[in-house]
Design a protein around this motif. Structure first.
Motif, PDB file in Angstrom:
ATOM      1  N   UNK A 164       0.757  -1.266  -0.122  1.00 31.24           N
ATOM      2  CA  UNK A 164       0.006   0.113   0.109  1.00 31.24           C
ATOM      3  C   UNK A 164       0.719   1.231   0.024  1.00 31.24           C
ATOM      4  N   UNK A 165       0.294   2.170  -0.709  1.00 31.90           N
ATOM      5  CA  UNK A 165       0.826   3.744  -0.398  1.00 31.90           C
ATOM      6  C   UNK A 165      -0.319   4.431   0.326  1.00 31.90           C
ATOM      7  N   UNK A 166       0.053   5.149   1.643  1.00 28.63           N
ATOM      8  CA  UNK A 166      -0.845   6.013   2.100  1.00 28.63           C
ATOM      9  C   UNK A 166      -0.540   7.326   1.668  1.00 28.63           C
ATOM     10  N   UNK A 167      -1.470   8.189   1.451  1.00 36.19           N
ATOM     11  CA  UNK A 167      -1.342   9.675   0.945  1.00 36.19           C
ATOM     12  C   UNK A 167      -2.332  10.544   1.918  1.00 36.19           C
ATOM     13  N   UNK A 168      -1.643  11.735   2.127  1.00 34.48           N
ATOM     14  CA  UNK A 168      -2.357  12.542   3.064  1.00 34.48           C
ATOM     15  C   UNK A 168      -1.867  13.878   2.884  1.00 34.48           C
ATOM     16  N   UNK A 169      -2.717  15.059   2.855  1.00 36.40           N
ATOM     17  CA  UNK A 169      -2.023  16.422   2.720  1.00 36.40           C
ATOM     18  C   UNK A 169      -2.924  17.374   3.406  1.00 36.40           C
ATOM     19  N   UNK A 170      -2.253  18.581   3.608  1.00 38.98           N
ATOM     20  CA  UNK A 170      -2.701  19.599   4.536  1.00 38.98           C
ATOM     21  C   UNK A 170      -2.405  20.932   3.805  1.00 38.98           C
ATOM     22  N   UNK A 171      -3.661  21.834   3.454  1.00 39.61           N
ATOM     23  CA  UNK A 171      -3.215  23.049   2.812  1.00 39.61           C
ATOM     24  C   UNK A 171      -2.949  24.011   3.998  1.00 39.61           C
ATOM     25  N   UNK A 172      -1.882  24.993   3.653  1.00 37.30           N
ATOM     26  CA  UNK A 172      -1.611  26.029   4.651  1.00 37.30           C
ATOM     27  C   UNK A 172      -2.027  27.177   3.899  1.00 37.30           C
ATOM     28  N   UNK A 173      -3.081  27.569   4.210  1.00 36.49           N
ATOM     29  CA  UNK A 173      -3.612  28.880   3.495  1.00 36.49           C
ATOM     30  C   UNK A 173      -2.850  29.958   3.930  1.00 36.49           C
ATOM     31  N   UNK A 174      -2.015  30.085   4.977  1.00 34.40           N
ATOM     32  CA  UNK A 174      -1.082  31.253   5.449  1.00 34.40           C
ATOM     33  C   UNK A 174      -0.126  31.474   4.389  1.00 34.40           C
ATOM     34  N   UNK A 175       0.499  30.517   3.971  1.00 31.03           N
ATOM     35  CA  UNK A 175       1.787  30.463   2.941  1.00 31.03           C
ATOM     36  C   UNK A 175       1.315  30.205   1.634  1.00 31.03           C
ATOM     37  N   UNK A 176       0.239  29.772   1.188  1.00 30.44           N
ATOM     38  CA  UNK A 176      -0.131  29.467   0.007  1.00 30.44           C
ATOM     39  C   UNK A 176       0.514  28.214  -0.517  1.00 30.44           C
ATOM     40  N   UNK A 177       0.852  27.199   0.393  1.00 33.01           N
ATOM     41  CA  UNK A 177       1.410  26.100  -0.029  1.00 33.01           C
ATOM     42  C   UNK A 177       0.765  24.823   0.565  1.00 33.01           C
ATOM     43  N   UNK A 178       0.775  23.607   0.157  1.00 31.11           N
ATOM     44  CA  UNK A 178       0.398  22.275   0.429  1.00 31.11           C
ATOM     45  C   UNK A 178       1.475  21.617   1.004  1.00 31.11           C
ATOM     46  N   UNK A 179       1.303  20.838   1.987  1.00 31.74           N
ATOM     47  CA  UNK A 179       2.219  19.764   2.410  1.00 31.74           C
ATOM     48  C   UNK A 179       1.407  18.449   2.094  1.00 31.74           C
ATOM     49  N   UNK A 180       2.059  17.529   1.338  1.00 31.83           N
ATOM     50  CA  UNK A 180       1.680  16.217   0.811  1.00 31.83           C
ATOM     51  C   UNK A 180       2.527  15.235   1.461  1.00 31.83           C
ATOM     52  N   UNK A 181       1.766  14.427   2.016  1.00 32.27           N
ATOM     53  CA  UNK A 181       2.751  13.166   2.639  1.00 32.27           C
ATOM     54  C   UNK A 181       2.397  11.906   1.951  1.00 32.27           C
ATOM     55  N   UNK A 182       3.431  10.953   1.991  1.00 33.07           N
ATOM     56  CA  UNK A 182       3.241   9.648   1.578  1.00 33.07           C
ATOM     57  C   UNK A 182       4.111   8.552   2.244  1.00 33.07           C
ATOM     58  N   UNK A 183       3.387   7.257   2.520  1.00 37.27           N
ATOM     59  CA  UNK A 183       4.134   6.450   3.066  1.00 37.27           C
ATOM     60  C   UNK A 183       4.282   5.042   2.628  1.00 37.27           C
ATOM     61  N   UNK A 184       5.214   4.433   2.449  1.00 41.77           N
ATOM     62  CA  UNK A 184       5.387   3.055   1.829  1.00 41.77           C
ATOM     63  C   UNK A 184       6.249   2.212   2.469  1.00 41.77           C
ATOM     64  N   UNK A 185       6.165   0.955   2.434  1.00 38.73           N
ATOM     65  CA  UNK A 185       7.089  -0.095   2.702  1.00 38.73           C
ATOM     66  C   UNK A 185       8.257   0.049   1.538  1.00 38.73           C
ATOM     67  N   UNK A 186       9.554   0.244   1.723  1.00 36.86           N
ATOM     68  CA  UNK A 186      10.579   0.235   0.796  1.00 36.86           C
ATOM     69  C   UNK A 186      10.797  -0.866   0.250  1.00 36.86           C
ATOM     70  N   UNK A 187      10.679  -1.981   0.686  1.00 38.43           N
ATOM     71  CA  UNK A 187      10.991  -3.317   0.226  1.00 38.43           C
ATOM     72  C   UNK A 187       9.870  -3.965  -0.627  1.00 38.43           C
ATOM     73  N   UNK A 188       8.441  -3.496  -0.277  1.00 39.41           N
ATOM     74  CA  UNK A 188       7.348  -3.961  -1.050  1.00 39.41           C
ATOM     75  C   UNK A 188       6.873  -3.078  -1.995  1.00 39.41           C
ATOM     76  N   UNK A 189       6.112  -2.081  -1.859  1.00 41.47           N
ATOM     77  CA  UNK A 189       5.644  -1.018  -3.018  1.00 41.47           C
ATOM     78  C   UNK A 189       7.117  -0.417  -3.593  1.00 41.47           C
ATOM     79  N   UNK A 190       8.114  -0.372  -2.699  1.00 37.99           N
ATOM     80  CA  UNK A 190       9.258   0.531  -3.227  1.00 37.99           C
ATOM     81  C   UNK A 190      10.285  -0.588  -3.723  1.00 37.99           C
TER      82      UNK A 190
END
Length: 355
Positions: free
Chosen positions: A301-327
């Protein structure tokens, strides 16, 4: 039932390939290749395979292997496959390469970042970059699949929909990624000794890591233009897992009321859902949930989440994998399933391990 051979079967990625393929109902492992352990029982190298694998390790004679199997996995160092691959081999079997030998389309870029000469550039153009969620249809028709890197798989999939839809400026992208020590391979290296890694965290390959051009190239295809990013990997004291935290400037969009503002959470989520709602292995998390490596460990699996920072106009994207499996190994099996028309998740319905 198809026959598979593994060259580099005693490395971490090779061992993971064996673990996954033993649970695949359509595959028989015919060849356990390992230059370091020729004629030694595979189960003596990996004792978790005791009474599960009775075979001994063979050499890495890919020409002989190609005559015996339907698919070859090469879990080998950079330069190995490029040095031995021939048209005759590809006439006999399909090849899924877990190294970087055929990931980059520009041979000069490969040689610059990997510091080795490419010995078979004639196969680069036909090699398909095996990121299944992006290149699925191309993979199905391939003879040679370049299995993506672990950092790159996580980094690309986390940002891909927003780059493709133009919601972020890809040239503002900063990827900050952390990996467990298995990503460095099984070879004995002082920086990977327990006392060097335990109770420590460090950046490495700063501004020079060789996965950088791979991320740039693939996101460049999505953006339709050249992309230049900052990528900084870190080593953390755990066995498995990658967490990528990515930062980019949002582009303003026109809202239904005619105003021009940064996209809302709902608009960004709709873009992720557009690309991933039907993807078995990509899980876009609920609002305000952040991916964690422990919730994907041992899975494809790849788990993905994100958070919008309206103050800076940027987005923080996050992803997690098992490097030996999906990676690595899991994605290679996912590619194999596509090549042979099996269900894409066959052998990969692996529930994440916890604790």
């Amino acid at each position: 039932m198809i026959k598979a051979g593994i060259i580099g079967a005693t490395g971490y990625a090779g061992g993971e390939l064996v673990r996954i393929l033993l649970g695949h109902k359509e595959v028989e492992i015919k060849w356990y290749g390992s230059r370091s352990y020729i004629d030694e029982k595979y189960a003596n190298v990996y004792r978790n395979m005791f009474q599960l694998v009775e075979d001994t390790c063979l050499d890495d004679n890919i020409e002989e292997l190609a005559k015996q199997v339907d698919v070859i996995f090469t879990a080998t160092p950079q330069g190995f496959l490029a040095g031995v691959l021939t048209e005759d081999i590809l006439q006999h079997t399909k090849v899924i390469d877990l190294s970087a030998d055929y990931r980059l389309k520009d041979v000069k870029t490969y040689e610059e970042w990997y510091k080795i000469e490419h010995k078979s550039p004639q196969f680069i153009e036909e090699a398909v970059y095996g990121l299944c969620e992006v290149n699925r249809e191309k993979v199905k028709k391939a003879r040679l699949v370049a299995n993506p890197g672990c950092y790159t798989t996580c980094s690309i999939l986390t940002a891909y929909p927003l780059v493709k839809e133009g919601l972020i400026d890809p040239n503002t992208l900063i990827v900050d990624a952390k990996s467990g020590t298995s990503g460095a391979g099984r070879g004995a290296k002082v920086p990977n000794l327990f006392c060097e890694v335990n109770e420590n965290m460090k950046a490495y390959g700063v501004a020079t890591h060789r996965h950088t051009p791979e991320i740039e190239e693939q996101l460049g295809y999505a953006a339709g233009e050249q992309v230049v990013i900052n990528f900084t990997p870190h080593l953390v004291p755990m066995n498995r897992g990658i967490l990528a935290t990515e930062y980019a400037s949002l582009k303003k969009v026109q809202q239904p009321d005619g105003s021009v503002t940064y996209p809302t959470y709902e608009q960004v989520k709709a873009v992720y859902d557009k690309y991933y709602k039907d993807e078995y292995f990509v899980r876009v998390l609920d609002k305000d949930q952040c991916p964690e490596t422990k919730w994907v460990e041992g899975s494809n699996f790849v788990d993905i989440g994100f958070k919008i920072d309206e103050r800076t106009g940027r987005i923080i994207m996050m992803g997690a994998i098992d490097n030996l499996v999906k990676g690595a190994a899991g994605q290679a099996v996912q590619n194999m399933n596509l090549l042979f028309g099996f269900p894409e998740n066959e052998g990969l319905q692996l529930v994440p391990m916890f604790p």
